[in-house]
Each structure stands twice: as C-alpha cells, then as structure tokens.
Motif scaffolding. Structure first.
Motif, PDB file in Angstrom:
ATOM      1  N   VAL A 165      -7.831   4.107   3.660  1.00  0.00           N
ATOM      2  CA  VAL A 165      -8.131   5.263   2.799  1.00  0.00           C
ATOM      3  C   VAL A 165      -7.947   4.883   1.335  1.00  0.00           C
ATOM      4  O   VAL A 165      -8.811   5.143   0.491  1.00  0.00           O
ATOM      5  CB  VAL A 165      -7.233   6.466   3.163  1.00  0.00           C
ATOM      6  CG1 VAL A 165      -7.382   7.584   2.120  1.00  0.00           C
ATOM      7  CG2 VAL A 165      -7.565   6.995   4.550  1.00  0.00           C
ATOM      8  N   THR A 166      -6.823   4.245   1.018  1.00  0.00           N
ATOM      9  CA  THR A 166      -6.565   3.901  -0.381  1.00  0.00           C
ATOM     10  C   THR A 166      -7.430   2.734  -0.859  1.00  0.00           C
ATOM     11  O   THR A 166      -7.649   2.583  -2.063  1.00  0.00           O
ATOM     12  CB  THR A 166      -5.074   3.566  -0.590  1.00  0.00           C
ATOM     13  OG1 THR A 166      -4.663   2.556   0.341  1.00  0.00           O
ATOM     14  CG2 THR A 166      -4.219   4.805  -0.384  1.00  0.00           C
ATOM     15  N   ASP A 167      -7.941   1.921   0.066  1.00  0.00           N
ATOM     16  CA  ASP A 167      -8.925   0.906  -0.325  1.00  0.00           C
ATOM     17  C   ASP A 167     -10.195   1.567  -0.849  1.00  0.00           C
ATOM     18  O   ASP A 167     -10.844   1.057  -1.775  1.00  0.00           O
ATOM     19  CB  ASP A 167      -9.280   0.012   0.870  1.00  0.00           C
ATOM     20  CG  ASP A 167      -8.191  -0.986   1.202  1.00  0.00           C
ATOM     21  OD1 ASP A 167      -7.305  -1.206   0.347  1.00  0.00           O
ATOM     22  OD2 ASP A 167      -8.212  -1.535   2.319  1.00  0.00           O
ATOM     23  N   ILE A 168     -10.539   2.709  -0.253  1.00  0.00           N
ATOM     24  CA  ILE A 168     -11.736   3.442  -0.665  1.00  0.00           C
ATOM     25  C   ILE A 168     -11.454   4.285  -1.901  1.00  0.00           C
ATOM     26  O   ILE A 168     -12.252   4.333  -2.841  1.00  0.00           O
ATOM     27  CB  ILE A 168     -12.225   4.354   0.484  1.00  0.00           C
ATOM     28  CG1 ILE A 168     -12.641   3.501   1.688  1.00  0.00           C
ATOM     29  CG2 ILE A 168     -13.400   5.232   0.031  1.00  0.00           C
ATOM     30  CD1 ILE A 168     -12.842   4.307   2.957  1.00  0.00           C
ATOM     31  N   HIS A 169     -10.314   4.956  -1.894  1.00  0.00           N
ATOM     32  CA  HIS A 169      -9.949   5.873  -2.981  1.00  0.00           C
ATOM     33  C   HIS A 169      -8.508   5.559  -3.407  1.00  0.00           C
ATOM     34  O   HIS A 169      -7.559   6.191  -2.931  1.00  0.00           O
ATOM     35  CB  HIS A 169     -10.061   7.308  -2.475  1.00  0.00           C
ATOM     36  CG  HIS A 169      -9.969   8.358  -3.551  1.00  0.00           C
ATOM     37  ND1 HIS A 169      -9.239   8.197  -4.718  1.00  0.00           N
ATOM     38  CD2 HIS A 169     -10.522   9.604  -3.633  1.00  0.00           C
ATOM     39  CE1 HIS A 169      -9.332   9.272  -5.445  1.00  0.00           C
ATOM     40  NE2 HIS A 169     -10.104  10.148  -4.814  1.00  0.00           N
TER      41      HIS A 169
END
Length: 222
Positions: A165-169
């Motif tokens: 998730v944090t890789d994307i956002h």
C-alpha cells in the motif's frame, strides 16, 4: 514426478511439543481441524479429540497446554501458509499495484486445498479461520500472549501487504488499518454469506467479496 512438499514453520512458543515431528502430532492437528469445524470451538474438547484418534487425552496435552493454545497454533499455521502464498505470488513482480491486488485476492477469496501439505485440509481450516479465529485473540490474556509473540504471523502478513500500500501511496496514513479491515471484513462477509445473507451483496457464482475489497482499497489509496 513427485509433488514438491512445503513445510510451514511455527514458533515453538505456540506448542509444548512440535506436532509436525510425530505421526500422533500430525494426527492431532488434522483431526482437530475436522472436529472444530464440525462441532464448533466451544463444544470441541481434548477428551473428544482423544477418543476420535484412539489416544489418551493426556497425550494431547503433551503437544498443547489447552484447546486455546491449539486454536492459536492453527491460526498461526494458517497465516504462515498465507504468507508463503503471498511471497510466492509477489516475488519477481515489480508493479506494487499488481502485488497488492494479488494479496487482496489471496486474503479474501475462497480457499482451495493445497495438496503440497498432506495432513492439513486448508479448505476446512479456512472455515475455522472465518468462524472461530477471533476467539484466539478476543481473550483476557491477549496482552500477555501478544508479548510472547503468539500473533506475530498474522501481524507479519498485515505488514507485508501494508508495505505494498505504501509503495503505491507513500503518504497514506492508515495502511495497517486498511489491510486488517480487509482481512477481518472479508471473514465477516464470508460468514454472513453462509448464515446471514441479507447482510451481504454476495451472489452465487460471483466473486463479490474479493471485488468489493479490491475496489475499497484502490479507492482508499488513489
């Protein structure tokens, strides 16, 4: 050609004797899964399990100090197996969106039996996870058990998927809340679809639960 067999490694803190090391231990795990699914966790006892496997009740206590400890072991086994599948599905995949969607698929869809592990029926175990797993951590001893690492496989799965998730956002504030909500919510929806269908929008033959959570996550982090 012989099928590759995988081994799920469980923290020794979760058992008194490793059930994977003996035929009796594996029989205890296998039969307990069947019986908890059939009877429910409340009505399941080591005495009934001992009768079913033609063994003394005391022999089961050599592996697990209580039926709660056995349930925690089964929950940990399930999340270790899911973690293995997540790693397998996302290794050598560069796009974090594809990784995330693959994970949501694994976390929310119906389970198909994995024949690479002969003594555990993952389909039945998944039904236990849906119906009974919250009883493993809705307990007065949760803080003490958490400090001993009882739930670290579940937390590790949430962390792995939260990282995607944090890789994307990178600035998204609630990745752990989002993923744990997906997992627990999907379990509720699976249970509701079988017993309280008016609480869901599940249609037979459609993958509504998985599609709902994919949409929910993508909309949350876009």
């Amino acid at each position: 050609m012989e099928r590759l067999r995988i081994q799920i490694t469980i923290d020794p803190a979760l058992y008194t004797r490793d059930p994977e090391t003996t035929d009796l231990g594996r029989k205890i795990v296998s039969k307990s899964i069947e019986m908890i699914d059939e009877l429910g966790f409340e009505k399941f006892t080591f005495k009934k399990l001992g009768l079913a496997i033609n063994s003394n009740e005391s022999s089961i206590y050599r592996y697990f100090e209580s039926k709660h400890a056995l349930l925690v072991y089964l929950v940990s086994w399930y999340w270790s197996w899911i973690e293995y599948k997540i790693v397998f599905a996302t290794t050598n995949v560069s796009d974090p969106s594809i990784k995330l969607l693959s994970c949501i698929d694994l976390l929310t869809k119906d389970v198909i039996e994995d024949t690479s592990i002969s003594y555990v029926n993952e389909v039945i175990l998944h039904r236990i996870i849906v119906a009974e797993s919250s009883k493993a951590y809705h307990t007065k001893d949760i803080d003490k058990e958490n400090s001993k690492g009882y739930y670290k496989t579940y937390k590790r799965v949430v962390q792995r998927v939260s990282d995607f998730v944090t890789d994307i956002h990178p600035t998204y504030e609630y990745p752990h809340m989002l993923i744990s909500t997906v997992i627990e919510g999907a379990h509720h929806q699976r249970y509701f679809s079988k017993h309280l269908p008016s609480l869901t929008n599940v249609c037979e033959g459609k993958n509504n639960i998985t599609e709902f959570y994919k949409e929910l996550v993508l909309n949350a982090i876009k």
